[in-house]
Scaffold this motif. Structure first.
Motif, PDB file in Angstrom:
ATOM      1  N   PHE A  53       0.526 -13.968   3.923  1.00 36.97           N
ATOM      2  CA  PHE A  53       1.631 -13.101   4.345  1.00 36.97           C
ATOM      3  C   PHE A  53       2.500 -13.818   5.382  1.00 36.97           C
ATOM      4  N   GLU A  90       0.987  -0.871  18.309  1.00 38.27           N
ATOM      5  CA  GLU A  90       1.569  -1.373  17.056  1.00 38.27           C
ATOM      6  C   GLU A  90       0.584  -1.214  15.905  1.00 38.27           C
ATOM      7  N   LEU A 118      -3.250  -2.320  16.222  1.00 39.71           N
ATOM      8  CA  LEU A 118      -4.258  -1.805  15.269  1.00 39.71           C
ATOM      9  C   LEU A 118      -4.017  -2.502  13.942  1.00 39.71           C
TER      10      LEU A 118
HETATM   11  N1  SAH Z   1       3.884  -5.844  11.453  1.00 40.23           N
HETATM   12  C1  SAH Z   1       3.867  -7.205  10.946  1.00 40.23           C
HETATM   13  C2  SAH Z   1       2.891  -7.363   9.765  1.00 40.23           C
HETATM   14  C3  SAH Z   1       3.287  -6.621   8.510  1.00 40.23           C
HETATM   15  S1  SAH Z   1       2.172  -7.009   7.187  1.00 40.23           S
HETATM   16  C4  SAH Z   1       5.250  -7.611  10.554  1.00 40.23           C
HETATM   17  O1  SAH Z   1       6.139  -6.795  10.668  1.00 40.23           O
HETATM   18  O2  SAH Z   1       5.440  -8.755  10.164  1.00 40.23           O
HETATM   19  C5  SAH Z   1       1.217  -5.547   7.151  1.00 40.23           C
HETATM   20  C6  SAH Z   1       0.136  -5.575   8.202  1.00 40.23           C
HETATM   21  O3  SAH Z   1      -0.524  -4.316   8.143  1.00 40.23           O
HETATM   22  C7  SAH Z   1      -0.915  -6.654   7.972  1.00 40.23           C
HETATM   23  O4  SAH Z   1      -1.218  -7.289   9.186  1.00 40.23           O
HETATM   24  C8  SAH Z   1      -2.103  -5.890   7.408  1.00 40.23           C
HETATM   25  O5  SAH Z   1      -3.336  -6.497   7.763  1.00 40.23           O
HETATM   26  C9  SAH Z   1      -1.920  -4.523   8.026  1.00 40.23           C
HETATM   27  N2  SAH Z   1      -2.411  -3.410   7.211  1.00 40.23           N
HETATM   28  C10 SAH Z   1      -2.174  -3.165   5.903  1.00 40.23           C
HETATM   29  N3  SAH Z   1      -2.756  -2.019   5.530  1.00 40.23           N
HETATM   30  C11 SAH Z   1      -3.380  -1.529   6.640  1.00 40.23           C
HETATM   31  C12 SAH Z   1      -4.155  -0.382   6.902  1.00 40.23           C
HETATM   32  N4  SAH Z   1      -4.389   0.524   5.946  1.00 40.23           N
HETATM   33  N5  SAH Z   1      -4.626  -0.190   8.156  1.00 40.23           N
HETATM   34  C13 SAH Z   1      -4.382  -1.105   9.143  1.00 40.23           C
HETATM   35  N6  SAH Z   1      -3.660  -2.225   8.950  1.00 40.23           N
HETATM   36  C14 SAH Z   1      -3.161  -2.429   7.717  1.00 40.23           C
END
Ligand code: SAH
Ligand code: AVI
Length: 332
Positions: A53, A90, A118
């Motif tokens: 990612f 966050e 989180l």
């Molecule tokens: N906020 C960052 C990452 C986005 S990617 C940005 O804007 O770039 C999505 C993130 O959410 C990833 O780090 C993934 O591990 C997390 N994620 C996805 N599904 C989730 C869930 N059900 N609970 C907690 N975290 C989750």
């Protein structure tokens, strides 16, 4: 609960382990035995998936990350001034690269105290916590390794002195939920907000389908590898025998629903054995497994979702090309 790290600056609690394996097992059993096969996108993000990612975020075709970062850099001071916040929560924090911008603005305003990330990805969360306490002397981090669909009630309470906080869900992650779940999530996130707290929500906007499809089907094949990573995760965690290369990466814009959909299409008939579940799954040649939706928004859609979740839009920030938007919202 298991405390993974504890020092004067950093505490990290994990609510995953056995519970998380069960969640993958439920999702695989449920999702691979449906007439139209489906696995929720949260299972992309093991250590390899989180790294992939991060590579997606650097791709020329994937505009959301750099655009949201630009909007944040331009507006972080406004957002911090408007909220007076000293704490940032966050959800889905990943590498916390965007949090750094907000924390910098809080630090400059002299309000910065605590960051509460989180995420399901332990590796991403730990690395981010260590970097951030190095960068900001006054910062403490209380991380929660968990699933934001199940563990929002584990987010620590706000500052004892009543100082306000920002709860952020960035990157367009809210678009990865189907519409009904999305509103339920927003309502649950709203329950974390006190009267002076704000939700900061990142949403990708409706635009030319060609731009959207390129963003989810890049020329270097990184998104394809990210998509297939879910099969590697199932193989490892549930002793399955998917041949990931037997599945083709598909990404298309659904104009009716206004979302991008990612799927994996079987190149040939295959039978997969999921040993941990005692489950045999058949794929016909050409059969597809849905792995993600990524909804695209208009301002009206964001406002409707907020209203339905008991929130109201306070500020709407976008870039000059109207590619992506950040919304600041509070409780109704
Ligand atoms: N906020 C960052 C990452 C986005 S990617 C940005 O804007 O770039 C999505 C993130 O959410 C990833 O780090 C993934 O591990 C997390 N994620 C996805 N599904 C989730 C869930 N059900 N609970 C907690 N975290 C989750
Ligand atoms: C995390 N989420 C908002 C990303 C998105 O754009 O929907 C995940 C992603 N999927 C493919 N590329 C990026």
């Amino acid at each position: 609960m298991r405390t993974v790290a504890s020092s004067p600056e950093i505490r990290i609690d994990s609510y995953l382990s056995a519970g998380e394996e069960r969640s993958l097992a439920y999702d695989v059993l449920d999702g691979l035995t449906r007439p139209f096969k489906e696995i929720p996108p949260k299972h992309f993000y093991d250590a390899r998936g989180s790294e992939l990612f991060e590579r997606i975020c650097e791709l020329p075709e994937y505009y959301p990350t750099r655009t949201e970062r630009e909007i944040l850099s331009a507006r972080a001071q406004d957002i911090v001034r408007c909220s007076g916040a000293g704490e940032l929560v966050e959800l889905g924090s990943g590498s916390a690269e965007k949090a750094r911008i907000l924390l910098g603005a809080m630090s400059a305003a002299g309000t910065l105290r605590r960051y509460v990330p989180l995420d399901v990805s332990e590796s991403a969360l730990e690395a981010a916590a260590l970097e951030l306490v190095d960068e900001f002397d006054e910062l403490t981090v209380h991380g929660v390794i968990g699933d934001f669909e199940r563990h929002l009630d584990r987010v620590p309470r706000g500052p004892a002195d009543g100082a306000s906080r920002i709860v952020a869900l960035l990157g367009g992650t809210i678009g990865n939920f189907p519409p009904g779940t999305r509103r339920r999530m927003l309502r649950q996130i709203g329950a974390l907000l006190g009267p002076e707290d704000r939700l900061l929500l990142g949403t990708d906007l409706v635009k030319n389908p060609a731009v959207l499809e390129a963003a989810y089907d890049d020329s270097q094949g990184v998104t394809a590898e990210f998509n297939r990573n879910v099969l590697h995760v199932i193989n490892r965690e549930l002793e399955a025998d998917f041949a990931p290369e037997a599945f083709e990466h598909i990404a298309f814009y659904d104009r009716e629903h206004e979302w991008v959909e990612m799927r994996l299409r079987a190149r040939r008939p295959c039978t997969v054995w999921v040993a941990a579940l005692g489950l045999r799954v058949q794929f016909a040649a050409g059969e597809e497994l849905r792995t993600e939706i990524s909804a695209k928004f208009t301002r009206a859609r964001v406002e409707d979702d907020f209203r339905a979740a008991g929130l109201r839009l306070e500020c709407w920030y976008t870039d000059s090309d109207q590619l992506f938007a950040l919304s600041l919202a509070r409780r109704l």
